[in-house]
Write a protein that holds these residues in place. Structure first.
Motif, PDB file in Angstrom:
ATOM      1  N   ALA A  59       0.839  -1.201   0.000  1.00 51.95           N
ATOM      2  CA  ALA A  59       0.000   0.000   0.000  1.00 51.95           C
ATOM      3  C   ALA A  59       0.874   1.251   0.000  1.00 51.95           C
ATOM      4  O   ALA A  59       1.868   1.341   0.712  1.00 51.95           O
ATOM      5  CB  ALA A  59      -0.912   0.003   1.224  1.00 51.95           C
ATOM      6  N   GLY A  60       0.512   2.230  -0.824  1.00 54.75           N
ATOM      7  CA  GLY A  60       1.219   3.500  -0.838  1.00 54.75           C
ATOM      8  C   GLY A  60       0.784   4.372   0.321  1.00 54.75           C
ATOM      9  O   GLY A  60      -0.276   4.166   0.927  1.00 54.75           O
ATOM     10  N   ARG A  61       1.618   5.372   0.634  1.00 61.46           N
ATOM     11  CA  ARG A  61       1.337   6.232   1.782  1.00 61.46           C
ATOM     12  C   ARG A  61      -0.050   6.871   1.706  1.00 61.46           C
ATOM     13  O   ARG A  61      -0.738   6.996   2.718  1.00 61.46           O
ATOM     14  CB  ARG A  61       2.398   7.340   1.875  1.00 61.46           C
ATOM     15  N   ASN A  62      -0.464   7.276   0.503  1.00 58.99           N
ATOM     16  CA  ASN A  62      -1.727   7.989   0.360  1.00 58.99           C
ATOM     17  C   ASN A  62      -2.870   7.099  -0.117  1.00 58.99           C
ATOM     18  O   ASN A  62      -3.967   7.607  -0.400  1.00 58.99           O
ATOM     19  CB  ASN A  62      -1.546   9.167  -0.603  1.00 58.99           C
ATOM     20  N   ASP A  63      -2.626   5.786  -0.230  1.00 61.75           N
ATOM     21  CA  ASP A  63      -3.687   4.856  -0.616  1.00 61.75           C
ATOM     22  C   ASP A  63      -4.659   4.643   0.537  1.00 61.75           C
ATOM     23  O   ASP A  63      -4.301   4.805   1.710  1.00 61.75           O
ATOM     24  CB  ASP A  63      -3.091   3.500  -1.021  1.00 61.75           C
ATOM     25  N   CYS A  65      -6.353   2.687   3.379  1.00 63.67           N
ATOM     26  CA  CYS A  65      -5.767   1.608   4.182  1.00 63.67           C
ATOM     27  C   CYS A  65      -6.465   0.282   3.875  1.00 63.67           C
ATOM     28  O   CYS A  65      -7.702   0.213   3.826  1.00 63.67           O
ATOM     29  CB  CYS A  65      -5.895   1.917   5.672  1.00 63.67           C
ATOM     30  N   PRO A  66      -5.696  -0.801   3.662  1.00 63.38           N
ATOM     31  CA  PRO A  66      -6.297  -2.108   3.359  1.00 63.38           C
ATOM     32  C   PRO A  66      -7.191  -2.653   4.455  1.00 63.38           C
ATOM     33  O   PRO A  66      -7.958  -3.577   4.223  1.00 63.38           O
ATOM     34  CB  PRO A  66      -5.071  -3.011   3.142  1.00 63.38           C
ATOM     35  N   CYS A  67      -7.105  -2.096   5.671  1.00 60.74           N
ATOM     36  CA  CYS A  67      -7.938  -2.613   6.763  1.00 60.74           C
ATOM     37  C   CYS A  67      -9.403  -2.228   6.590  1.00 60.74           C
ATOM     38  O   CYS A  67     -10.275  -2.754   7.278  1.00 60.74           O
ATOM     39  CB  CYS A  67      -7.425  -2.114   8.110  1.00 60.74           C
ATOM     40  N   GLY A  68      -9.675  -1.277   5.670  1.00 65.35           N
ATOM     41  CA  GLY A  68     -11.057  -0.886   5.416  1.00 65.35           C
ATOM     42  C   GLY A  68     -11.565   0.250   6.280  1.00 65.35           C
ATOM     43  O   GLY A  68     -12.763   0.545   6.282  1.00 65.35           O
ATOM     44  N   SER A  69     -10.665   0.935   6.992  1.00 59.48           N
ATOM     45  CA  SER A  69     -11.094   2.008   7.887  1.00 59.48           C
ATOM     46  C   SER A  69     -11.584   3.240   7.144  1.00 59.48           C
ATOM     47  O   SER A  69     -12.293   4.075   7.708  1.00 59.48           O
ATOM     48  CB  SER A  69      -9.926   2.406   8.806  1.00 59.48           C
ATOM     49  N   GLY A  70     -11.172   3.378   5.857  1.00 60.05           N
ATOM     50  CA  GLY A  70     -11.510   4.576   5.101  1.00 60.05           C
ATOM     51  C   GLY A  70     -10.486   5.676   5.229  1.00 60.05           C
ATOM     52  O   GLY A  70     -10.564   6.698   4.542  1.00 60.05           O
ATOM     53  N   ARG A  71      -9.494   5.489   6.108  1.00 58.85           N
ATOM     54  CA  ARG A  71      -8.441   6.476   6.280  1.00 58.85           C
ATOM     55  C   ARG A  71      -7.293   6.169   5.322  1.00 58.85           C
ATOM     56  O   ARG A  71      -7.170   5.061   4.810  1.00 58.85           O
ATOM     57  CB  ARG A  71      -7.919   6.456   7.719  1.00 58.85           C
ATOM     58  N   LYS A  72      -6.428   7.174   5.094  1.00 63.72           N
ATOM     59  CA  LYS A  72      -5.229   6.923   4.315  1.00 63.72           C
ATOM     60  C   LYS A  72      -4.304   5.980   5.074  1.00 63.72           C
ATOM     61  O   LYS A  72      -4.245   6.015   6.302  1.00 63.72           O
ATOM     62  CB  LYS A  72      -4.507   8.237   4.007  1.00 63.72           C
ATOM     63  N   TYR A  73      -3.569   5.158   4.315  1.00 60.30           N
ATOM     64  CA  TYR A  73      -2.673   4.170   4.929  1.00 60.30           C
ATOM     65  C   TYR A  73      -1.669   4.817   5.874  1.00 60.30           C
ATOM     66  O   TYR A  73      -1.379   4.294   6.953  1.00 60.30           O
ATOM     67  CB  TYR A  73      -1.951   3.419   3.811  1.00 60.30           C
ATOM     68  N   LYS A  74      -1.118   6.001   5.493  1.00 61.01           N
ATOM     69  CA  LYS A  74      -0.096   6.637   6.318  1.00 61.01           C
ATOM     70  C   LYS A  74      -0.654   7.107   7.657  1.00 61.01           C
ATOM     71  O   LYS A  74       0.110   7.306   8.604  1.00 61.01           O
ATOM     72  CB  LYS A  74       0.538   7.810   5.575  1.00 61.01           C
ATOM     73  N   HIS A  75      -1.985   7.307   7.730  1.00 66.57           N
ATOM     74  CA  HIS A  75      -2.600   7.749   8.974  1.00 66.57           C
ATOM     75  C   HIS A  75      -3.240   6.600   9.751  1.00 66.57           C
ATOM     76  O   HIS A  75      -3.875   6.832  10.782  1.00 66.57           O
ATOM     77  CB  HIS A  75      -3.660   8.810   8.693  1.00 66.57           C
ATOM     78  N   CYS A  76      -3.087   5.381   9.241  1.00 63.56           N
ATOM     79  CA  CYS A  76      -3.760   4.249   9.886  1.00 63.56           C
ATOM     80  C   CYS A  76      -2.756   3.153  10.215  1.00 63.56           C
ATOM     81  O   CYS A  76      -1.873   3.345  11.049  1.00 63.56           O
ATOM     82  CB  CYS A  76      -4.883   3.747   8.986  1.00 63.56           C
ATOM     83  N   CYS A  77      -2.846   2.004   9.528  1.00 59.81           N
ATOM     84  CA  CYS A  77      -2.051   0.841   9.909  1.00 59.81           C
ATOM     85  C   CYS A  77      -0.563   0.992   9.639  1.00 59.81           C
ATOM     86  O   CYS A  77       0.234   0.278  10.233  1.00 59.81           O
ATOM     87  CB  CYS A  77      -2.583  -0.411   9.210  1.00 59.81           C
ATOM     88  N   ARG A  78      -0.171   1.906   8.740  1.00 59.00           N
ATOM     89  CA  ARG A  78       1.267   2.094   8.489  1.00 59.00           C
ATOM     90  C   ARG A  78       1.968   2.530   9.765  1.00 59.00           C
ATOM     91  O   ARG A  78       3.115   2.204  10.012  1.00 59.00           O
ATOM     92  CB  ARG A  78       1.486   3.137   7.390  1.00 59.00           C
ATOM     93  N   ILE A  79       1.269   3.287  10.595  1.00 58.02           N
ATOM     94  CA  ILE A  79       1.864   3.781  11.826  1.00 58.02           C
ATOM     95  C   ILE A  79       1.502   2.899  13.016  1.00 58.02           C
ATOM     96  O   ILE A  79       2.329   2.599  13.864  1.00 58.02           O
ATOM     97  CB  ILE A  79       1.398   5.224  12.102  1.00 58.02           C
ATOM     98  N   ARG A  80       0.240   2.452  13.084  1.00 56.10           N
ATOM     99  CA  ARG A  80      -0.253   1.890  14.335  1.00 56.10           C
ATOM    100  C   ARG A  80      -0.132   0.384  14.477  1.00 56.10           C
ATOM    101  O   ARG A  80       0.109  -0.115  15.569  1.00 56.10           O
ATOM    102  CB  ARG A  80      -1.740   2.276  14.526  1.00 56.10           C
TER     103      ARG A  80
END
Length: 286
Positions: A59-63, A65-80
């Motif tokens: 997943a790209g930083r601005n894609d 998030c694959p978890c389905g949260s609706g947030r950008k990947y960089k603001h979701c699972c990429r960090i947490r």
């Protein structure tokens, strides 16, 4: 007791388990109804899990998030949520990237703007002249995304160079005046980038999602293992890359600017460099 009349305290635990496992259990049911053997069901589930994990790695930083949260990947699972990478948490890498961005913004101050322009021209001007376009036209022709790796390399080069007067360096200047705003780990990373060198590497081993073993093609040094989640999912053995390896107290890693090289081009570059290094110096002919 869970607090709800008539329910055993285990009920909440069961509810959480089945909520968590619902997708997997439904998939198992579908495969069983289709006549799949138990070993086949487990294999299918393993493949599903591998695809899910791979979707996070790719997943790209601005894609989304694959978890389905609706947030950008960089603001979701990429960090947490992703696990540590040889002691380097994704959140730490994000902070390193943000620290470098602040250094680059510092490079747009009036006292550094001229040096920044010179280094970017050195990296990009020849390409734009070959295409008979200015840098803006080149960006429009090939797309900003295609130019980003070259721009990142130019900016990292700027962070390593020293300029007259007084042997000034961008990272040193930033840390002297704004270093108090950075964490100790971020300061350590910035100094490691400052002291790094660009080199050509051959990928010798890949541990997907974890690390790469790189052989330096320009210097006679032992292969080095770098912590690299994203790259280790995209690169394969014998790929050639140009990049900077930096060491901190926690890990050894690649910086953000990495270029892919065709093997033929890499060999030509290495042979040309070797020929130059072995050529007699003009002073030897006096």
């Amino acid at each position: 007791e869970s607090g709800e009349p008539g329910l055993n305290y285990l009920c909440e635990g069961f509810r959480r388990f089945y909520t968590h496992a619902q997708t997997t259990l439904e998939r198992m049911g579908e495969l069983a109804i289709a006549g799949a053997r138990p070993s086949g069901i487990m294999g299918e589930l393993a493949d599903d899990d591998a695809r899910r994990v791979r979707s996070f790695h790719l997943a790209g930083r601005n894609d989304p998030c694959p978890c389905g949260s609706g947030r950008k990947y960089k603001h979701c699972c990429r960090i947490r949520n992703l696990p540590a990478e040889d002691g380097v948490m994704p959140a730490t890498r994000e902070r390193f990237s943000e620290a470098m961005d602040r250094v680059f913004r510092w490079g747009h101050r009036p006292e550094w703007d001229k040096h920044c322009e010179q280094v970017c021209d050195l990296h990009l001007l020849g390409l734009s002249e070959d295409a008979e376009l200015d840098l803006q036209g080149l960006s429009e022709a090939v797309g900003q995304e295609a130019l980003e790796p070259a721009i990142a390399c130019a900016l990292e080069d700027l962070a390593t160079l020293r300029f007259e007067p007084d042997d000034r360096n961008l990272v040193d200047d930033y840390l002297r005046r704004r270093g108090w705003t950075e964490t100790p780990k971020a300061r350590e990373y910035l100094l490691a980038v400052r002291d790094s060198v660009m080199s050509l590497y051959e990928v010798q081993e890949v541990e997907p999602g974890v690390s790469l073993t790189l052989k330096d093609l320009l210097r006679n040094v032992a292969p080095i293992v770098v912590s690299e989640r994203m790259g280790s999912m995209q690169l394969v053995r014998w790929d050639i890359i140009a990049g900077r390896v930096v060491r901190t107290s926690d890990a050894t890693m690649l910086t953000g600017a990495v270029l892919h090289f065709q093997r033929q081009m890499a060999q030509g570059f290495s042979e040309g460099r070797q020929a130059v290094s072995q050529a007699p110096c003009a002073c030897d002919r006096r």
